[in-house]
Design an enzyme around this catalytic site. Structure first.
Site, mmCIF file in Angstrom:
data_model
loop_
_atom_site.group_PDB
_atom_site.id
_atom_site.type_symbol
_atom_site.label_atom_id
_atom_site.label_comp_id
_atom_site.label_asym_id
_atom_site.label_seq_id
_atom_site.Cartn_x
_atom_site.Cartn_y
_atom_site.Cartn_z
ATOM 1 N N HIS A 134 0.828 -1.214 0.000
ATOM 2 C CA HIS A 134 0.000 0.000 0.000
ATOM 3 C C HIS A 134 0.863 1.266 0.000
ATOM 4 O O HIS A 134 0.338 2.370 -0.045
ATOM 5 C CB HIS A 134 -0.883 0.075 1.250
ATOM 6 C CG HIS A 134 -2.011 -0.906 1.285
ATOM 7 N ND1 HIS A 134 -2.876 -1.093 0.238
ATOM 8 C CD2 HIS A 134 -2.436 -1.736 2.275
ATOM 9 C CE1 HIS A 134 -3.781 -2.007 0.569
ATOM 10 N NE2 HIS A 134 -3.538 -2.417 1.800
ATOM 11 N N LYS A 294 -20.063 -4.464 -0.735
ATOM 12 C CA LYS A 294 -21.038 -4.369 -1.830
ATOM 13 C C LYS A 294 -20.395 -4.613 -3.187
ATOM 14 O O LYS A 294 -20.997 -5.182 -4.077
ATOM 15 C CB LYS A 294 -21.672 -2.984 -1.844
ATOM 16 C CG LYS A 294 -22.603 -2.736 -0.700
ATOM 17 C CD LYS A 294 -23.506 -1.603 -1.044
ATOM 18 C CE LYS A 294 -24.957 -1.952 -0.779
ATOM 19 N NZ LYS A 294 -25.826 -0.838 -1.161
HETATM 20 P P1 A3P Z 1 -17.083 -1.657 -0.983
HETATM 21 O O1 A3P Z 1 -16.819 -1.366 0.460
HETATM 22 O O2 A3P Z 1 -17.409 -0.409 -1.759
HETATM 23 O O3 A3P Z 1 -18.064 -2.720 -1.215
HETATM 24 P P2 A3P Z 1 -9.875 -3.639 -0.559
HETATM 25 O O4 A3P Z 1 -9.897 -4.994 -1.162
HETATM 26 O O5 A3P Z 1 -8.807 -2.741 -1.122
HETATM 27 O O6 A3P Z 1 -9.890 -3.706 0.914
HETATM 28 O O7 A3P Z 1 -11.210 -2.914 -1.048
HETATM 29 C C1 A3P Z 1 -12.447 -3.396 -0.614
HETATM 30 C C2 A3P Z 1 -13.513 -3.001 -1.595
HETATM 31 O O8 A3P Z 1 -13.460 -3.860 -2.756
HETATM 32 C C3 A3P Z 1 -14.890 -3.191 -1.009
HETATM 33 O O9 A3P Z 1 -15.701 -2.184 -1.620
HETATM 34 C C4 A3P Z 1 -15.233 -4.586 -1.488
HETATM 35 O O10 A3P Z 1 -16.615 -4.856 -1.468
HETATM 36 C C5 A3P Z 1 -14.689 -4.529 -2.890
HETATM 37 N N1 A3P Z 1 -14.448 -5.887 -3.443
HETATM 38 C C6 A3P Z 1 -13.925 -6.967 -2.811
HETATM 39 N N2 A3P Z 1 -13.875 -8.011 -3.642
HETATM 40 C C7 A3P Z 1 -14.375 -7.614 -4.827
HETATM 41 C C8 A3P Z 1 -14.602 -8.263 -6.072
HETATM 42 N N3 A3P Z 1 -14.307 -9.548 -6.255
HETATM 43 N N4 A3P Z 1 -15.152 -7.540 -7.069
HETATM 44 C C9 A3P Z 1 -15.467 -6.240 -6.895
HETATM 45 N N5 A3P Z 1 -15.288 -5.569 -5.746
HETATM 46 C C10 A3P Z 1 -14.738 -6.242 -4.712
#
Ligand code: A3P
Length: 327
Positions: A134, A294
């Site tokens: 990150h 979501k």
């Molecule tokens: P939301 O909170 O808007 O739903 P990270 O992986 O960097 O922690 O980011 C998390 C975000 O990515 C969350 O967004 C999560 O729901 C979304 N996310 C996780 N898996 C995903 C997937 N397979 N496809 C699309 N979005 C995804």
């Protein structure tokens, strides 16, 4: 007798204790400001160790994201793509491991690998090694920049990013039984002024954007919205960029769609490991389901007032003016 490792880690701890500090978010955890960016202490110590000790190889692939911009998804897609031709299902990096493991177990963050108070042995890993990170561009370990390895960068509309971050931290506050420290409005204000985990977001994004223009063969820049809009197209570009393009035959056989489907929000969030599993991050345990909320574009609409959205958009526009980057 303290070992060299312990002495180094004591030095990092000492340095962190001198940095500007701010309690932040629903959990009220400390963030420390280091070279212009705000970090929780746990990955910061690991990042400092990685800066001193991580040796990148030209064949390494490093996935860099601003926290909560789709790291989990990018990890899944890249892991499944890079390993798609492994035949032995017993191998830990066989793509089907993904159905038993959370993507964060498949692709580790470099700073997490370095933060156990001792240096990890990453030499024994067979190439191409796949890592995530990150850290802002300016704080990547020097050998990453010198090695010629490839960096895939993913970011997201700041409005959705903030909303996602808020929900994630709120879930953690609940899981840890903490009384909520900051309200959403407070977190919004701080985010606007650049204070959030990993922030200021705009500086993080811009540094990677500029580097992707300067060295497009080394840094591939993607937005969550693009990935959502054309996952297959992005995946093909990504595969080519990291040196394992899909062949015509694979495309004909539907290999791209297969991976897209396997890594979709619907599929991953329904896996047993992601419904009921947990992973340890530092001294806390995170429920894997908190990585899947979501997974849509534009959910900010339900959380930000029109004024808040306009204000964030204005900041984004001002910060990115002249860069060619837009959301
Ligand atoms: P939301 O909170 O808007 O739903 P990270 O992986 O960097 O922690 O980011 C998390 C975000 O990515 C969350 O967004 C999560 O729901 C979304 N996310 C996780 N898996 C995903 C997937 N397979 N496809 C699309 N979005 C995804």
């Amino acid at each position: 007798e303290p070992t060299d490792d312990q002495e180094s880690y004591n030095r990092y701890k000492d340095l962190i204790s001198t940095l500007p500090t701010q309690r932040w978010g629903p959990c009220g955890d400390d963030l420390h400001q280091h070279h212009g960016f705000w970090f929780p202490p746990f990955p910061l110590e690991g990042l400092m160790a990685a800066q001193d000790h991580f040796v990148a190889r030209p064949t390494d692939v490093i996935l860099v994201t601003f926290p909560k911009s789709g790291t989990t998804w990018l990890k899944a897609l890249t892991f499944a793509t890079i390993n798609r031709n492994r035949a032995d299902v017993a191998e830990p990096n066989h793509p089907l491991s993904m159905l038993k493991l959370n993507p964060h177990e498949c692709v580790p963050l470099i700073s997490f690998l370095y933060n156990d108070g001792r240096l990890p042995d990453l030499d024994s890993l067979h190439g191409p090694r796949l890592f995530a990170e990150h850290a802002p561009f300016s704080l990547l370990p020097e050998s990453v920049l010198g090695s010629g390895c490839r960096i895939v960068y993913l970011c997201r509309d700041p409005k959705d990013n903030l909303v996602s971050l808020w929900h994630y931290m709120l879930a953690q506050a609940r899981a840890r039984g903490l009384a909520q420290y900051h309200s959403f409005d407070e977190v919004f204000e701080l985010f606007c002024s650049g204070i959030s985990m990993g922030g200021p977001m705009w500086d993080h994004v811009l540094d990677y954007w500029r580097e992707s223009l300067r060295r497009p063969e080394r840094v591939m820049f993607m937005k969550y919205e693009q990935l959502k809009g054309d996952t297959g197209g992005c995946l093909k570009r990504l595969a080519e960029f990291i040196g394992c393009p899909f062949s015509e035959e694979e495309e004909r056989e539907g290999k791209v769609e297969e991976i897209v489907e396997m890594c979709s929000f619907e599929r991953l969030s329904e896996l047993e490991v992601n419904k009921n599993g947990r992973i340890g991050i530092g001294s806390t345990e995170i429920e894997n389901k908190d990585f899947f909320r979501k997974g849509v574009v534009g959910d900010w609409n339900r959380h930000l007032t029109a004024e808040m959205a306009e204000r964030l958009d204005r900041i984004t526009e001002e910060k990115f003016r002249g860069s060619g980057l837009k959301f």
